[in-house]
Design a protein around this motif. Sequence first.
Motif, short mmCIF file in Angstrom:
data_model
loop_
_atom_site.label_atom_id
_atom_site.label_comp_id
_atom_site.label_asym_id
_atom_site.label_seq_id
_atom_site.Cartn_x
_atom_site.Cartn_y
_atom_site.Cartn_z
N ASP A 1 0.82 -1.21 0.00
CA ASP A 1 0.00 0.00 0.00
C ASP A 1 0.85 1.26 0.00
O ASP A 1 0.44 2.31 -0.47
N ALA A 2 2.08 1.14 0.52
CA ALA A 2 2.94 2.32 0.54
C ALA A 2 3.16 2.84 -0.87
O ALA A 2 3.29 4.04 -1.09
N HIS A 3 3.17 1.93 -1.82
CA HIS A 3 3.33 2.35 -3.22
C HIS A 3 1.98 2.76 -3.81
O HIS A 3 1.88 3.78 -4.51
N TRP A 4 0.92 2.00 -3.52
CA TRP A 4 -0.33 2.17 -4.24
C TRP A 4 -1.29 3.19 -3.65
O TRP A 4 -2.22 3.61 -4.33
N HIS A 5 -1.11 3.52 -2.40
CA HIS A 5 -2.08 4.41 -1.75
C HIS A 5 -2.25 5.71 -2.52
O HIS A 5 -1.26 6.30 -2.97
N ASP A 6 -3.51 6.13 -2.67
CA ASP A 6 -3.80 7.40 -3.36
C ASP A 6 -3.29 7.44 -4.79
O ASP A 6 -3.03 8.52 -5.34
N THR A 7 -3.14 6.28 -5.42
CA THR A 7 -2.86 6.24 -6.85
C THR A 7 -4.07 5.65 -7.56
O THR A 7 -5.05 5.25 -6.93
N TYR A 8 -3.96 5.56 -8.88
CA TYR A 8 -5.06 5.00 -9.65
C TYR A 8 -5.29 3.53 -9.36
O TYR A 8 -6.32 2.97 -9.70
N PHE A 9 -4.32 2.87 -8.74
CA PHE A 9 -4.52 1.47 -8.38
C PHE A 9 -5.69 1.35 -7.42
O PHE A 9 -6.54 0.48 -7.55
N VAL A 10 -5.74 2.25 -6.46
CA VAL A 10 -6.83 2.22 -5.48
C VAL A 10 -8.15 2.56 -6.17
O VAL A 10 -9.18 1.96 -5.88
N VAL A 11 -8.11 3.52 -7.08
CA VAL A 11 -9.33 3.89 -7.81
C VAL A 11 -9.86 2.67 -8.56
O VAL A 11 -11.05 2.35 -8.51
N ALA A 12 -8.96 1.96 -9.25
CA ALA A 12 -9.38 0.76 -9.96
C ALA A 12 -9.91 -0.29 -8.99
O ALA A 12 -10.93 -0.92 -9.22
N HIS A 13 -9.20 -0.46 -7.87
CA HIS A 13 -9.62 -1.45 -6.88
C HIS A 13 -11.03 -1.20 -6.41
O HIS A 13 -11.88 -2.10 -6.44
N PHE A 14 -11.35 0.03 -5.98
CA PHE A 14 -12.68 0.20 -5.41
C PHE A 14 -13.78 0.23 -6.46
O PHE A 14 -14.92 -0.11 -6.18
N HIS A 15 -13.42 0.58 -7.69
CA HIS A 15 -14.45 0.45 -8.73
C HIS A 15 -14.71 -1.02 -9.04
O HIS A 15 -15.85 -1.42 -9.25
#
Lengths: 549, 245, 351
Positions: free
Chosen positions: A384-398
């Motif tokens: 998460d240190a890398h992915w937090h607040d990136t588009y990865f999270v956006v994709a994840h929750f969609h």
Amino acid sequence: MNPASLAPEHPPSAPARAPSYLTAETGPKSWLFTHDHKRIALLYLGTVSFTLILGGVFALLLRLELLTPENTIMQAQTYDRLFTLHGVTMVWLFMIPSIPTVFGNFLLPLMLGAHDVALPRLNLLSWYVFVVGIAVTLIGMIAGGTDTGWTFYTPYSTTSPHEVIPVLAGVFIIGFSTIMTGVNFIVTIHTVRAQGLHWMRLPLFVWGIYGVSIIQILATPVLGITLALVCLESFLGTGIFDPLKGGDPVLFQHLFWFYSHPAVYIMVLPGMGVVSEVLPALCRRPPFNYKAIVYSTFGIAFVGFLAWGHHMFVAGQSTAANVMFGVATMGVAIFTAIKIFNWVGNMYQGQVVFNAVTAYALGFIFLMIFGGLTGVALGTVGLDAHWHDTYFVVAHFHFIMAGPTLLAFLAALHFWFPKMFGKTFSARWSLIGAATTFFGFFATFTPQFLLGNMGMPRRSYAYLPRFQWLHVASTMGASILAAGLLITLFTLIHALFFGERAPENPWDATGYEWACASPPPPHNFEVTPVITRGPYEWPVIPEEARRAT
Amino acid sequence: MRPKSPSNNRRRFGAAPSSAGAAGPADSDCSTRIDPAEALPQIQFQDAVRQRHAASLAVWVFLSTEVMFFAGLIAAYVVYRYDYPAAFSACSHHLERWVATFETADLLTSSLFMALAIHFIQKNARRLSVLCLALAFLGGAAFLVLHGHEYATDAMEGALPGRFYRLAELPAVGAPMFFALYFFITGLHAIHVAVGMGLIGYLVVQLLRGRYSPAYFNPMEGVGLYWHFVDMVWVFLYPLFYLIH
Amino acid sequence: MAAGSTSQFFNTYMRKLLFLPRQGATYAAQVDHLHYFVLLTTLAVAAALTVTGLAFFVRYKQRVPGKRGTRAGQGLLLEVLFIGTPLSFFLLWLGMGIDVYLHIVSPPADAMQVYVTAKQWMWKFDYPDGPVAQGVLHVPVGRPVKLLMTSRDVIHSFYVPAFRAKRDVLPGRYTEYWFQATAPGHYDIFCAEYCGAGHSYMRGQVIALPPAQFHAWYAAHSRGRTAQDDANDPAVGNSLVAQGERVAANQGCLKCHSVDGSAHIGPTWLGLFGRREVMTDGTALIADAPYLTESMMAPAARIVRGYQPVMPSFQGRLAAPEVAALLEYIKSLHDLPLQVHPPEGPTYEPR
């Protein structure tokens, strides 16, 4: 056939069709002042359809802007307001209400063998409060709209010059509607069940609604006071979240996520209930393991309250806190995994019928696998240190929330369309709509995982040129998704006006709701049912009735 | 939760009222007229007992949401008390402890009268019930008056939230926070007291009109639960704000 | 060595397949390895479930209309498997992830410290006894660097994708972030917490230099500048105001006092001279030269209301001419318009 001892599966064919709840009374007053849970469900259906389209339009505008690295069609401030409003609209004005208020309201009494919900006037009031909340939020949007993101992080939200308070107030009001719905459903499930309907005979959709209602009533108040505190600070400078006055901005995050993490389960549990209900009907066999679904629903409801800190792994929390929240996150994921295995297993030794509803249900499961496992990946803390607040999270929750809820909503709408409106829809076009929607969704958000890996932060109006082609791909996917939804919308509207009359039970489903007419009369059942079988067993039809059909 | 008057629907749906919940004992007190229809439940309930359970459950579930409202605020309070123990202690001493103690006793007494009102309606003593409700109402009013006085005193001294804070003798860091939380939480509680008073007023009117009887007094029980809850919240807030050492 | 180059090949191949940037920090490879493990397992499971689902779908498709399925037994063993297998993997990954995370949050003792100030919408880097830079962070390769970060206004987040880590930057508090660059190069810095209209422009660069070059850069920008720099920079001069600005930067005053009116740990210097300030004990005064001098030497004597007593004393650290220069600088700070624009590139505040 003795009506007192058998659930009336095949009501004796009446010479003249009794008026349904749609036609029994006419005129706007009969709709706006109705106590009938089915009419209230349709009032909600109209409202959430509007908010879905609104949120979708915001999303399309965002994706258009993101076609180029700099200004495409709007300025930065407009973009920032739009992503905030997209989030607020989709979360509070669509996803949280949609399935419970439309299908929970419509189906709960039918599935419980009752004539109405426990508190019909509270039910109507909840719709009015919802509409008022939407109006206040819209006023806030039109007045300029806030740009804080739907998460309203302090101190930006308390010091921003933009219109934060009307939007906060609108969400606060909608929260009351949610609480009313939750109270109503809990009381309904406890007190209006027909004779013979003991707890382990409840349909899985009802269990899903029950779990959701518990989360709603316990979590939403915390959101309410958190937003109230932000309003106070914005308006009066109370300093509760302002470090200059001794406050702690991270306290806001704790309070906010304490609600908002369970909120994601409010959004997805009803969808899980729909899939659990729809799959047995379409695979024409009982659920793979009924109790597993029930227990995992409550597992999600309760453990879901313990995982909120996984939104704050890099916010300055202690390592000990991170570990605890990580463990809770993994625990919650297990309950979803149990459901997924059970749903796939539902097809085993079944007789699977393939139609739009099946497509939506299978699409739901597929998206949930990826969404869920990317959630586990994020929950390892180190990644998460890398992915937090990136588009990865956006994709994840969609993938785990937006897609499945939307697909489940559409699955429910198609599955119970004959029940609600007494009409059939085009099998071919509904399937085309389902497939297009699913592929469009997948095409929109898969590139976003890769954008996140590359390091593109979320909520960014402008970006470096190397991110562009993935954004273009995502926008193309979004247009396919929009097309799919439009096809579905037109198919259903066409069916509403020009569809053929539906048979009483077109799916030959076992649910109790199919025991009454389609569409039902105003008070659901001619004779109050007595339940003598489980929800996934076909009724025993006496010889003479079988010969008559 | 007023039940509907009987209509053709009742007979058509064949849901005859069961023996429980039928019209209560004949009224011998005053001229209270018990409408037999009052004992019949709404159509979604199988009998009046279920309807009463539903009303009660609804209030309990609603109260659980209220608990969560205050729980979130108390969590914020706990965090800041941990951060500023000395300032919070000084502010607590600054508040008028005796007034608050009297307010606590007042609310507890008011709750007692509320419970007595329900007791009396069960015994069909309508006038005594009205009297107890009126006393409960007055208890709430007294609480609000005293609390308003406290607020006024604080405002004149300058012990106000956030950027309005002016009181010099208390620590500048921590005291504005204390008062921000104090005004918001006790203010929210006071709003609940005011709403409760409104509900009690409604009960008085309904009672005077003869709507309640030993067979049907669900709304009184509901409001009673709410009033006890409001009292309980104060019992928590009182030591948190006024009794810090 | 064959195994080493195979694993290197695998690493590079997977990294490129997943669109991950270069691994610029020492722990980045560890993060990526966990990523590959999780991802490949996830894909395998998803594939298995999809294949199973499709197989069931085909095998058990209804071919005779109206036919009903049978009730297949659900075994307890199966449910235990459904729970036990994923849970074991999830907890294993969590364990590995915590291990990675501990690396990311545990700076070595000998790390070089740099102060970072985040402000809407730029990053400022302050080397103790060294240069002050904006937007560009020079670091030596092979040496751990620890960032002590605070924000002037709202929450920001310092993110270097090549390093695979980020940390939120909070107002009123210092948060820590460390890394050790593995190879020379330029690595993008992004702000990863929405902070207003300029959020997406709040970028920067980490420039990792070989140690020798880094020392050369550091020396050049700490001890004086070239004549060319002087000629280009209009703010440079021997005026007291300019000297005061330098003193303020070097002594760390600007870490707590803004010069543009924005609220921060200490009162802003914009318009400070001659301003009426209210103290914590309620008394009011005009901020004149004696008061400002007292603030520098004995700051705890009087604290402005609304601020915490955290300012250190500069007694013995500031020579009299430096105090004078500071006063002149503060006097010069009248109302200036706030400027919002993307950072144009590295600018160095001279010593």
